[in-house]
Design a protein around this motif. Sequence first.
Motif, mmCIF file in Angstrom:
data_model
loop_
_atom_site.group_PDB
_atom_site.id
_atom_site.type_symbol
_atom_site.label_atom_id
_atom_site.label_comp_id
_atom_site.label_asym_id
_atom_site.label_seq_id
_atom_site.Cartn_x
_atom_site.Cartn_y
_atom_site.Cartn_z
ATOM 1 N N SER A 180 0.836 -1.186 0.000
ATOM 2 C CA SER A 180 0.000 0.000 0.000
ATOM 3 C C SER A 180 0.880 1.249 0.000
ATOM 4 N N PHE A 181 0.484 2.239 -0.716
ATOM 5 C CA PHE A 181 1.312 3.439 -0.880
ATOM 6 C C PHE A 181 0.482 4.653 -0.532
ATOM 7 N N ASP A 182 0.918 5.431 0.449
ATOM 8 C CA ASP A 182 0.189 6.606 0.877
ATOM 9 C C ASP A 182 0.978 7.845 0.470
ATOM 10 N N ILE A 183 0.389 8.634 -0.421
ATOM 11 C CA ILE A 183 1.106 9.787 -0.964
ATOM 12 C C ILE A 183 1.530 10.745 0.148
ATOM 13 N N LYS A 184 0.599 11.024 1.081
ATOM 14 C CA LYS A 184 0.921 12.012 2.118
ATOM 15 C C LYS A 184 2.058 11.522 3.005
ATOM 16 N N VAL B 252 0.671 17.949 -7.109
ATOM 17 C CA VAL B 252 0.191 16.890 -6.215
ATOM 18 C C VAL B 252 -1.327 16.952 -6.174
ATOM 19 N N ASN B 253 -1.943 15.824 -6.388
ATOM 20 C CA ASN B 253 -3.402 15.754 -6.371
ATOM 21 C C ASN B 253 -3.796 14.516 -5.577
ATOM 22 N N ASP B 254 -4.429 14.723 -4.443
ATOM 23 C CA ASP B 254 -4.779 13.543 -3.650
ATOM 24 C C ASP B 254 -6.266 13.223 -3.726
ATOM 25 N N GLY B 255 -6.904 13.720 -4.745
ATOM 26 C CA GLY B 255 -8.330 13.402 -4.912
ATOM 27 C C GLY B 255 -9.213 14.547 -4.472
ATOM 28 N N SER B 256 -8.885 15.179 -3.342
ATOM 29 C CA SER B 256 -9.691 16.314 -2.889
ATOM 30 C C SER B 256 -8.881 17.614 -2.904
ATOM 31 N N ASP B 257 -7.603 17.517 -2.640
ATOM 32 C CA ASP B 257 -6.739 18.701 -2.641
ATOM 33 C C ASP B 257 -5.781 18.640 -3.831
ATOM 34 N N TRP B 258 -5.442 19.812 -4.328
ATOM 35 C CA TRP B 258 -4.581 19.873 -5.502
ATOM 36 C C TRP B 258 -3.607 21.028 -5.340
ATOM 37 N N VAL C 138 3.966 9.473 -9.286
ATOM 38 C CA VAL C 138 3.288 8.542 -8.391
ATOM 39 C C VAL C 138 1.805 8.593 -8.727
ATOM 40 N N GLU C 139 1.216 7.451 -8.896
ATOM 41 C CA GLU C 139 -0.233 7.385 -9.113
ATOM 42 C C GLU C 139 -0.789 6.327 -8.179
ATOM 43 N N GLU C 140 -1.913 6.598 -7.600
ATOM 44 C CA GLU C 140 -2.595 5.566 -6.823
ATOM 45 C C GLU C 140 -4.092 5.752 -6.947
ATOM 46 N N ASP C 141 -4.810 4.785 -6.431
ATOM 47 C CA ASP C 141 -6.273 4.781 -6.554
ATOM 48 C C ASP C 141 -6.690 4.942 -8.018
ATOM 49 N N GLY C 142 -6.041 4.181 -8.870
ATOM 50 C CA GLY C 142 -6.391 4.223 -10.288
ATOM 51 C C GLY C 142 -6.146 5.578 -10.931
ATOM 52 N N GLY C 143 -5.193 6.306 -10.430
ATOM 53 C CA GLY C 143 -4.849 7.592 -11.039
ATOM 54 C C GLY C 143 -5.588 8.758 -10.407
#
Lengths: 188, 151
Positions: A2-6, B106-112, A34-39
Amino acid sequence: MSFDIKKSAPLMLVAVLAIGSAATAADLWLHVRVEEDGGESTVRVNLPMSMIEKAMPLIGRHAGHHEGTIVLDDLDVELDDLRLVWNELMAGPDMVYVRVDDHDEKVRVAKEDGFLLVDVEERRAGGDTVRARVPLGLVEVVLASPDGEVDIQLVFDHLRQMGGGDLVTVRGDDEFVRVWVDDVAEAE
Amino acid sequence: MTRRPSFGVLLLASFLVLFVGSGLMLAATVAVTGVARVQIEDRAEGFSLDIPVPALLIEGGALVASFALPDDELARLRVELGDVEPIVSSMLDELVALDDVVLVEVNDGSDWVRVEKRGGALVIDVEEPDTSVHLSVPLGSVRRSAGWLFG
């Protein structure tokens, strides 16, 4: 895997600074994807090597190390043991040194044309694939560092000699990481 | 025989030259040095802010600060940041020389978050579900301002 960007942000920064610190040519760029959750979650970094090199003196300064160095710590193995294994590997010919092929995973570690190649492939559905291609000279510089204090400028010089190429690629179930150097400013 | 213009006409012409000339000079200077901009939109609070600042003012501020700050304060600042400033300055030189490019995104889905070099400026954009932040700073001005303060 598992890879957590933060959580990985500091690691990515170190990767950028450490690996990127290794080349000086103004036309070379360090890229991290880095891509996760299908991009859905992505990290894109494009930094000119020349600029990273300029930042080198800042590295290590506030951590109490020599300027332009990072320290290898928190390793699972002793550095001396790692050096012994590495010396054996360097003295040996190009060949596959480790091959594991069981019902869980396929692992292959090889020395080939100046690179250490590590391929790990999990057999389960959606399993991870890790493909690392690391220049031998780069590893040698890192392991030769006294007390594990790596002179990033030396790492830089090796990357410059390489002139570019993939450094690490990790492809997993829903994550993808690639670190590479080339002469294109903004790669897709 | 030519007729001499009246005093009123001369006065009007002088004012025109003064205002139009200084306006043109200001416009040319802003065009050359650029404009720094801070935009914040807080959609949850219904608050928004848009502050364009001619980069010339930033440089002027740095120049004024270099004279206005007490000597001991300026000396302390130069000691504290003195060895970092050449590094940052050389990094800024590299940035200035670059073509337009996205440096970090950086884009984590909610923040960019995106940091890019665009048109001679360092541009930082942050998008959160309720907030947008846009910051644009002309790199040349930052470089010259640092020179005023630490040079």
